[in-house]
Design a protein around this motif. Structure first.
Motif, PDB file in Angstrom:
ATOM      1  N   PRO A  72      -3.423  11.957  31.274  1.00  0.00           N
ATOM      2  CA  PRO A  72      -2.782  12.969  31.316  1.00  0.00           C
ATOM      3  C   PRO A  72      -2.439  14.003  30.114  1.00  0.00           C
ATOM      4  CG  PRO A  72      -1.723  11.491  32.472  1.00  0.00           C
ATOM      5  CD  PRO A  72      -2.440  10.903  31.603  1.00  0.00           C
ATOM      6  N   ARG A  73      -2.324  13.357  28.781  1.00  0.00           N
ATOM      7  CA  ARG A  73      -2.238  14.141  27.605  1.00  0.00           C
ATOM      8  C   ARG A  73      -3.380  14.793  27.184  1.00  0.00           C
ATOM      9  NH1 ARG A  73       2.516  14.012  25.896  1.00  0.00           N
ATOM     10  NH2 ARG A  73       1.923  14.427  23.643  1.00  0.00           N
ATOM     11  N   PHE A  74      -4.453  14.276  27.522  1.00  0.00           N
ATOM     12  CA  PHE A  74      -5.702  14.666  26.851  1.00  0.00           C
ATOM     13  C   PHE A  74      -6.043  16.219  26.830  1.00  0.00           C
ATOM     14  CE2 PHE A  74     -10.304  15.917  26.611  1.00  0.00           C
ATOM     15  CZ  PHE A  74     -10.740  15.240  25.670  1.00  0.00           C
ATOM     16  N   CYS A  75      -5.734  16.909  27.736  1.00  0.00           N
ATOM     17  CA  CYS A  75      -5.901  18.409  28.075  1.00  0.00           C
ATOM     18  C   CYS A  75      -5.000  19.280  27.228  1.00  0.00           C
ATOM     19  CB  CYS A  75      -5.821  18.658  29.544  1.00  0.00           C
ATOM     20  SG  CYS A  75      -4.313  18.450  30.416  1.00  0.00           S
ATOM     21  N   ASP A 354     -13.003  13.332  21.540  1.00  0.00           N
ATOM     22  CA  ASP A 354     -11.810  13.688  20.522  1.00  0.00           C
ATOM     23  C   ASP A 354     -11.177  15.012  21.219  1.00  0.00           C
ATOM     24  OD1 ASP A 354     -10.463  15.292  18.792  1.00  0.00           O
ATOM     25  OD2 ASP A 354     -11.443  14.283  16.978  1.00  0.00           O
ATOM     26  N   SER A 355     -10.002  15.174  21.478  1.00  0.00           N
ATOM     27  CA  SER A 355      -9.379  15.886  22.327  1.00  0.00           C
ATOM     28  C   SER A 355      -9.324  17.226  21.704  1.00  0.00           C
ATOM     29  CB  SER A 355      -7.840  15.458  22.599  1.00  0.00           C
ATOM     30  OG  SER A 355      -7.147  15.448  21.688  1.00  0.00           O
ATOM     31  N   LYS A 356      -9.417  17.325  20.169  1.00  0.00           N
ATOM     32  CA  LYS A 356      -9.513  18.532  19.695  1.00  0.00           C
ATOM     33  C   LYS A 356     -10.638  19.266  19.532  1.00  0.00           C
ATOM     34  CE  LYS A 356      -5.463  17.286  16.504  1.00  0.00           C
ATOM     35  NZ  LYS A 356      -5.172  16.199  17.185  1.00  0.00           N
ATOM     36  N   THR A 357     -11.910  18.463  19.659  1.00  0.00           N
ATOM     37  CA  THR A 357     -13.157  19.083  19.579  1.00  0.00           C
ATOM     38  C   THR A 357     -13.953  18.776  20.636  1.00  0.00           C
ATOM     39  OG1 THR A 357     -13.916  17.105  18.632  1.00  0.00           O
ATOM     40  CG2 THR A 357     -13.160  18.740  17.193  1.00  0.00           C
ATOM     41  N   MET A 358     -13.673  17.893  21.557  1.00  0.00           N
ATOM     42  CA  MET A 358     -14.501  17.365  22.751  1.00  0.00           C
ATOM     43  C   MET A 358     -15.864  16.529  22.317  1.00  0.00           C
ATOM     44  SD  MET A 358     -12.528  18.494  25.194  1.00  0.00           S
ATOM     45  CE  MET A 358     -13.432  17.872  26.524  1.00  0.00           C
ATOM     46  N   GLU A 359     -15.781  16.113  21.009  1.00  0.00           N
ATOM     47  CA  GLU A 359     -17.126  15.392  20.572  1.00  0.00           C
ATOM     48  C   GLU A 359     -16.953  13.969  20.920  1.00  0.00           C
ATOM     49  OE1 GLU A 359     -19.372  15.010  16.275  1.00  0.00           O
ATOM     50  OE2 GLU A 359     -17.333  15.500  16.222  1.00  0.00           O
ATOM     51  N   ALA A 360     -18.056  13.243  21.147  1.00  0.00           N
ATOM     52  CA  ALA A 360     -18.017  11.888  21.494  1.00  0.00           C
ATOM     53  C   ALA A 360     -17.642  11.018  20.095  1.00  0.00           C
ATOM     54  CB  ALA A 360     -19.243  11.441  22.055  1.00  0.00           C
ATOM     55  N   LYS A 361     -16.790  10.130  20.287  1.00  0.00           N
ATOM     56  CA  LYS A 361     -15.897   9.746  18.870  1.00  0.00           C
ATOM     57  C   LYS A 361     -17.095   8.994  18.342  1.00  0.00           C
ATOM     58  CE  LYS A 361     -11.289   9.287  20.630  1.00  0.00           C
ATOM     59  NZ  LYS A 361     -10.217   8.464  21.335  1.00  0.00           N
ATOM     60  N   ILE A 369     -17.817  18.962  27.772  1.00  0.00           N
ATOM     61  CA  ILE A 369     -16.905  20.030  28.251  1.00  0.00           C
ATOM     62  C   ILE A 369     -17.039  20.320  29.638  1.00  0.00           C
ATOM     63  CG2 ILE A 369     -16.880  20.864  26.080  1.00  0.00           C
ATOM     64  CD1 ILE A 369     -18.697  23.233  26.893  1.00  0.00           C
ATOM     65  N   GLY A 370     -15.958  20.785  30.158  1.00  0.00           N
ATOM     66  CA  GLY A 370     -15.762  21.297  31.580  1.00  0.00           C
ATOM     67  C   GLY A 370     -15.485  20.079  32.673  1.00  0.00           C
ATOM     68  N   GLU A 371     -16.204  20.225  33.807  1.00  0.00           N
ATOM     69  CA  GLU A 371     -16.202  19.651  35.149  1.00  0.00           C
ATOM     70  C   GLU A 371     -16.497  17.833  34.655  1.00  0.00           C
ATOM     71  OE1 GLU A 371     -17.056  19.381  39.550  1.00  0.00           O
ATOM     72  OE2 GLU A 371     -17.552  21.124  38.467  1.00  0.00           O
ATOM     73  N   VAL A 372     -17.590  17.809  33.858  1.00  0.00           N
ATOM     74  CA  VAL A 372     -18.245  16.531  33.487  1.00  0.00           C
ATOM     75  C   VAL A 372     -17.067  15.676  32.933  1.00  0.00           C
ATOM     76  CG1 VAL A 372     -19.164  17.042  31.301  1.00  0.00           C
ATOM     77  CG2 VAL A 372     -20.511  15.613  32.793  1.00  0.00           C
ATOM     78  N   VAL A 373     -15.816  16.157  32.491  1.00  0.00           N
ATOM     79  CA  VAL A 373     -14.995  15.290  31.705  1.00  0.00           C
ATOM     80  C   VAL A 373     -14.008  15.005  32.846  1.00  0.00           C
ATOM     81  CG1 VAL A 373     -13.271  15.279  30.144  1.00  0.00           C
ATOM     82  CG2 VAL A 373     -15.319  16.473  29.723  1.00  0.00           C
ATOM     83  N   ASP A 374     -13.410  13.741  32.494  1.00  0.00           N
ATOM     84  CA  ASP A 374     -12.358  13.261  33.687  1.00  0.00           C
ATOM     85  C   ASP A 374     -10.855  14.033  33.349  1.00  0.00           C
ATOM     86  OD1 ASP A 374     -10.688  11.835  35.283  1.00  0.00           O
ATOM     87  OD2 ASP A 374     -10.021  10.557  33.719  1.00  0.00           O
ATOM     88  N   SER A 389     -11.091  26.415  27.974  1.00  0.00           N
ATOM     89  CA  SER A 389     -10.294  26.084  26.914  1.00  0.00           C
ATOM     90  C   SER A 389     -11.186  24.809  26.282  1.00  0.00           C
ATOM     91  CB  SER A 389      -9.022  25.596  27.378  1.00  0.00           C
ATOM     92  OG  SER A 389      -8.136  26.398  27.902  1.00  0.00           O
ATOM     93  N   SER A 390     -11.920  23.983  27.027  1.00  0.00           N
ATOM     94  CA  SER A 390     -12.648  22.881  26.527  1.00  0.00           C
ATOM     95  C   SER A 390     -13.898  23.469  25.728  1.00  0.00           C
ATOM     96  CB  SER A 390     -13.107  21.872  27.738  1.00  0.00           C
ATOM     97  OG  SER A 390     -13.892  22.381  28.667  1.00  0.00           O
ATOM     98  N   GLY A 391     -14.631  24.644  26.535  1.00  0.00           N
ATOM     99  CA  GLY A 391     -15.682  25.136  25.845  1.00  0.00           C
ATOM    100  C   GLY A 391     -15.282  25.987  24.630  1.00  0.00           C
ATOM    101  N   TRP A 392     -13.863  26.530  24.557  1.00  0.00           N
ATOM    102  CA  TRP A 392     -13.787  27.078  23.511  1.00  0.00           C
ATOM    103  C   TRP A 392     -13.615  26.137  22.083  1.00  0.00           C
ATOM    104  CZ3 TRP A 392      -9.797  27.157  19.651  1.00  0.00           C
ATOM    105  CH2 TRP A 392      -9.582  28.282  18.850  1.00  0.00           C
ATOM    106  N   VAL A 393     -12.870  25.180  22.431  1.00  0.00           N
ATOM    107  CA  VAL A 393     -12.634  24.123  21.419  1.00  0.00           C
ATOM    108  C   VAL A 393     -13.898  23.480  20.844  1.00  0.00           C
ATOM    109  CG1 VAL A 393     -10.243  23.475  21.821  1.00  0.00           C
ATOM    110  CG2 VAL A 393     -11.840  22.132  22.822  1.00  0.00           C
ATOM    111  N   ALA A 394     -14.836  23.443  21.788  1.00  0.00           N
ATOM    112  CA  ALA A 394     -16.050  22.706  21.470  1.00  0.00           C
ATOM    113  C   ALA A 394     -16.871  23.721  20.583  1.00  0.00           C
ATOM    114  CB  ALA A 394     -16.963  22.282  22.559  1.00  0.00           C
ATOM    115  N   GLY A 395     -16.678  24.928  20.902  1.00  0.00           N
ATOM    116  CA  GLY A 395     -17.509  25.929  20.335  1.00  0.00           C
ATOM    117  C   GLY A 395     -17.033  26.311  18.980  1.00  0.00           C
ATOM    118  N   GLN A 396     -15.706  25.760  18.462  1.00  0.00           N
ATOM    119  CA  GLN A 396     -15.336  25.712  17.126  1.00  0.00           C
ATOM    120  C   GLN A 396     -15.720  24.590  16.280  1.00  0.00           C
ATOM    121  OE1 GLN A 396     -13.483  28.764  17.028  1.00  0.00           O
ATOM    122  NE2 GLN A 396     -13.973  28.713  19.177  1.00  0.00           N
ATOM    123  N   ALA A 397     -16.232  23.657  16.890  1.00  0.00           N
ATOM    124  CA  ALA A 397     -16.683  22.272  16.287  1.00  0.00           C
ATOM    125  C   ALA A 397     -18.301  22.218  16.163  1.00  0.00           C
ATOM    126  CB  ALA A 397     -15.861  21.155  16.694  1.00  0.00           C
TER     127      ALA A 397
END
Length: 398
Positions: A72-75, A354-361, A369-374, A389-397
């Motif tokens: 629950p903390r990931f988002c 990675d919750s800050k970038t949505m990149e696979a560790k 990003i988006g609905e494909v994630v849990d 929100s998830s699209g925006w953070v991935a777009g920064q990275a």
């Protein structure tokens, strides 16, 4: 990997939905060369049909508590870095009129197409190339760390690959398990997927019993375990629907009971006792019809099978009627499935990202990003906000 070839991009986004378009335009803002691909001939198909065609594009009450996930903390990181207020500012900058319906839900005054047009305009403004009606045949990890995406129109190569292909819900709109297949290809774990925000169905015997109620709506509280939602509920020819049911469906599992209160906030026993004292000669169904829709009142009265008049009913019988109205325990047979589900629960395990970038560790340059994630939001604009929100953070990275 060189940037000299015309088939090379810094970032390729697969999926031109809410999350994908947000990611693409943000990466474009950073001066990245970006390609967004979708097998559909049009962008933002789910945006277009959402909110009855008016797009419930966010919710002013968005907070981590409005989302389901094994973690629950990931988002928290994404939702706090790009908030509902940030998206509202973007909407307002395009002069799109909107209104709050209920419970913080924001809808366009006009068409949902305005949101799609806004995102497409932002992508064009920042140099994003879009290829629609283009199916991806396969994705390969290159030796030098980049990715090759094979399509019928030819291959493209990129440094960063973003999977924004959505879940399995509403397959008639082209939804597939593509994103999960890519995750598995690269060794990422998945959380079991199932339909969410979906109508619940009854067995044939229950359907026959409740057939007269099809089309009736009541304000209700639907409860599963410690979770409850107070919104409208609708009887259908398959079972139950309406916002309260869609909300609780995300928590319900096959074999579980849900408890329904169809006169929440009303002391039904006290109301019936008072009616018994004042108008005891009236039939139970007549009295109940002053509290509930007539057909529902009649069915409850018939199933009580007690004496005809209110005066003849014992306190025990009145308690039983109260329970039938405000503590109706029902075990749905199942749900209507992905065919009508608004979202897909489960997906790419957040422990892999990675919750800050949505990149696979463990796969540098690969993002989900988006609905494909849990991460799955409640009904009411929350899933769109997760997409933004998830699209925006991935777009920064990326």
């Amino acid at each position: 990997m060189t940037a000299s070839s015309s088939n090379f991009f810094d970032v390729v986004v697969i999926g031109a939905g809410a999350a994908g378009m947000m990611c693409a335009l943000e990466a474009g803002k950073r001066g990245r060369s970006v390609l967004i691909i979708d097998h559909s001939p049009s962008a933002g198909d789910k945006i277009r049909i959402s909110g009855g065609g008016r797009c419930n594009f966010t919710n002013t009450n968005t907070a981590p508590k409005n989302f389901l996930s094994q973690n629950p903390r990931f988002c928290i990181s994404a939702l706090s870095r790009y908030t509902q207020h940030d998206f509202i500012k973007l909407v307002e900058s395009y002069g799109i009129a909107y209104h709050e319906k209920t419970l913080g839900q924001l809808f366009c005054d006009g068409s949902a197409k305005q949101i799609i047009e806004m995102l497409v305009a932002e992508m064009r403004r920042h140099g994003v190339e879009m290829r629609l009606g283009t199916a991806v045949k396969r994705v390969e990890h290159r030796v030098d760390g980049g990715f090759r995406i094979a399509m019928a129109s030819g291959d493209v190569v990129c440094r960063s690959l973003v999977i924004a292909s959505g879940g399995k819900s509403i397959p008639k709109m082209g939804a597939t398990g593509f994103g999960y297949e890519i995750a598995e290809q690269f060794g990422l774990k998945l959380v079991e997927t199932r339909p969410g925000l979906v109508p619940l169905t009854f067995d044939p015997a229950m359907l026959e019993r409740l057939a007269p109620l099809s089309g009736i709506a009541v304000d209700a509280v639907a409860k599963h375990g410690k979770t409850s939602f107070a919104e409208a509920m609708l009887f259908t020819h398959r079972g139950l629907s309406g916002p309260a049911i869609l909300q609780i469906s995300s928590y319900w599992r096959e074999g579980d009971e849900i408890t329904l209160a169809m006169l929440p906030g009303t002391d039904v026993f006290a109301a019936l006792k008072a009616a018994k004292a004042d108008r005891g000669k009236q039939a139970l169904g007549t009295v109940l019809a002053t509290l509930l829709p007539k057909r529902l009142a009649q069915l409850i009265a018939e199933e009580e099978k007690g004496p005809g008049n209110l005066a003849d009913l014992s306190d025990k019988a009145l308690r039983r009627i109260e329970a039938a109205i405000n503590a109706w325990r029902v075990k749905p047979l199942g749900s209507e499935g992905y065919r009508t589900a608004e979202v897909t629960l489960g997906g790419v395990d957040t422990n892999e990202l990675d919750s800050k970038t949505m990149e696979a560790k463990h796969v540098p340059g690969l993002y989900f990003i988006g609905e494909v994630v849990d991460v799955t939001g409640w009904l009411g604009g929350y899933n769109f906000q997760w997409a933004w929100s998830s699209g925006w953070v991935a777009g920064q990275a990326a």
